[in-house]
Design an enzyme around this catalytic site. Structure first.
Site, PDB file in Angstrom:
ATOM      1  N   HIS A 116      69.333  -1.391  27.970  1.00  0.00           N
ATOM      2  CA  HIS A 116      69.931  -0.270  28.704  1.00  0.00           C
ATOM      3  C   HIS A 116      70.741  -0.808  29.889  1.00  0.00           C
ATOM      4  O   HIS A 116      70.367  -1.805  30.497  1.00  0.00           O
ATOM      5  CB  HIS A 116      68.827   0.671  29.202  1.00  0.00           C
ATOM      6  CG  HIS A 116      69.384   1.945  29.745  1.00  0.00           C
ATOM      7  ND1 HIS A 116      69.870   2.035  31.030  1.00  0.00           N
ATOM      8  CD2 HIS A 116      69.562   3.153  29.172  1.00  0.00           C
ATOM      9  CE1 HIS A 116      70.320   3.264  31.226  1.00  0.00           C
ATOM     10  NE2 HIS A 116      70.156   3.965  30.115  1.00  0.00           N
ATOM     11  N   GLU A 130      76.847   3.665  25.028  1.00  0.00           N
ATOM     12  CA  GLU A 130      76.773   4.342  26.323  1.00  0.00           C
ATOM     13  C   GLU A 130      77.765   3.708  27.291  1.00  0.00           C
ATOM     14  O   GLU A 130      77.472   2.654  27.872  1.00  0.00           O
ATOM     15  CB  GLU A 130      75.366   4.193  26.919  1.00  0.00           C
ATOM     16  CG  GLU A 130      74.269   4.809  26.090  1.00  0.00           C
ATOM     17  CD  GLU A 130      73.056   5.165  26.943  1.00  0.00           C
ATOM     18  OE1 GLU A 130      72.741   6.355  27.043  1.00  0.00           O
ATOM     19  OE2 GLU A 130      72.450   4.260  27.532  1.00  0.00           O
TER      20      GLU A 130
HETATM   21  P1  PGA Z   1      72.412  10.209  31.407  1.00  0.00           P
HETATM   22  O1  PGA Z   1      71.665   8.853  31.009  1.00  0.00           O
HETATM   23  O2  PGA Z   1      72.177  11.177  30.302  1.00  0.00           O
HETATM   24  O3  PGA Z   1      71.759  10.612  32.707  1.00  0.00           O
HETATM   25  O4  PGA Z   1      73.848   9.881  31.580  1.00  0.00           O
HETATM   26  C1  PGA Z   1      71.755   8.346  29.717  1.00  0.00           C
HETATM   27  C2  PGA Z   1      71.032   7.049  29.641  1.00  0.00           C
HETATM   28  O5  PGA Z   1      70.899   6.394  30.698  1.00  0.00           O
HETATM   29  O6  PGA Z   1      70.572   6.636  28.583  1.00  0.00           O
END
Ligand code: PGA
Length: 229
Positions: free
Chosen positions: A82, A148
């Site tokens: 992450h 992401e």
């Molecule tokens: P968020 O986080 O939905 O707050 O943008 C997503 C993540 O960190 O996996």
């Protein structure tokens, strides 16, 4: 197949809030909850994931949790790489690669997070992350990739639907080209009750990794409901 909804609870919820959360969040097969590790046993009625694992099975690693220990609690998924782990805890692609290997050895499915920072070249970043994080893996069938964009996490900003779709396809093609395997690719970054209807229309997205919005029972339930329509 139904799209996955993976709730990354991060370092949120107190013990006093968990009972209500567990009883009110919709239990669906495509929902995976990743609570703060100390709370994992309270989530046994859900598919459960862990937010991070170490790359050894046991030993003198104060404060760490091994994939083997997670598996012994009934955990079936591990989020690895992450961006908060990369940024705040200095995890490199090499460390992530070691964690992935150990998680797979323990029969965990891996949710590998990748994505560019603001100003970084998207394709170059994805190529490097995929190559280095998946280095020397014989099989990627138990890998789920979560795309992401770092700049979209917790910011209420998202790429356009076209950009998401194109990037998801790029990752799928990269994996297919290299391993002749189709894997699931998710989108994460500011997924919310307000944009889930639109995001859910992106056909090649296999699900969503939800952070901030997963803190709210109503908001996560709305995301689950839309995704399951
Ligand atoms: P968020 O986080 O939905 O707050 O943008 C997503 C993540 O960190 O996996």
């Amino acid at each position: 197949m139904k799209k996955l909804v993976i709730a990354n609870m991060k370092m949120n919820l107190l013990l006093s809030e968990i009972q209500e959360y567990v009883s009110k969040i919709k239990h669906e097969n495509n929902v995976i909850i990743c609570p703060t590790s100390i709370y994992i046993p309270y989530f046994s009625s859900f598919n459960v994931g862990i937010q991070n694992v170490f790359y050894e099975n046991n030993g003198s690693y104060t404060g760490e949790i091994s994939p083997k220990q997670a598996k012994s609690l009934g955990v079936n998924y591990a989020i690895i790489g992450h961006s908060e782990r990369r940024r705040l805890f200095e995890e490199t692609n090499q460390i992530i690669n070691k964690k992935i290997k150990k998680a797979l050895e323990n029969d965990l499915k891996v949710i590998l997070c990748i994505g560019e920072q603001e100003g970084q070249n998207l394709i170059e970043t994805l190529n490097t992350q995929l190559e280095e994080c998946l280095k020397e893996l014989e099989s990627v069938t138990k890998i789920i990739v979560a795309y992401e964009p770092v700049w979209a996490i917790g910011t209420q900003k998202t790429p356009t639907m076209e950009q998401i779709s194109k990037t998801i396809q790029y990752i799928k093609d990269y994996i297919y080209g290299k391993y002749e395997t189709s894997i699931l690719v998710l989108y994460g970054g500011s997924v919310s009750k307000d944009n889930i209807e639109e995001l859910n229309k992106i056909e090649n997205v296999d699900g969503f990794l939800v952070g901030t919005a997963a803190k709210s029972i109503n908001e996560l339930n709305k995301i689950i409901e839309v995704t399951n329509r």
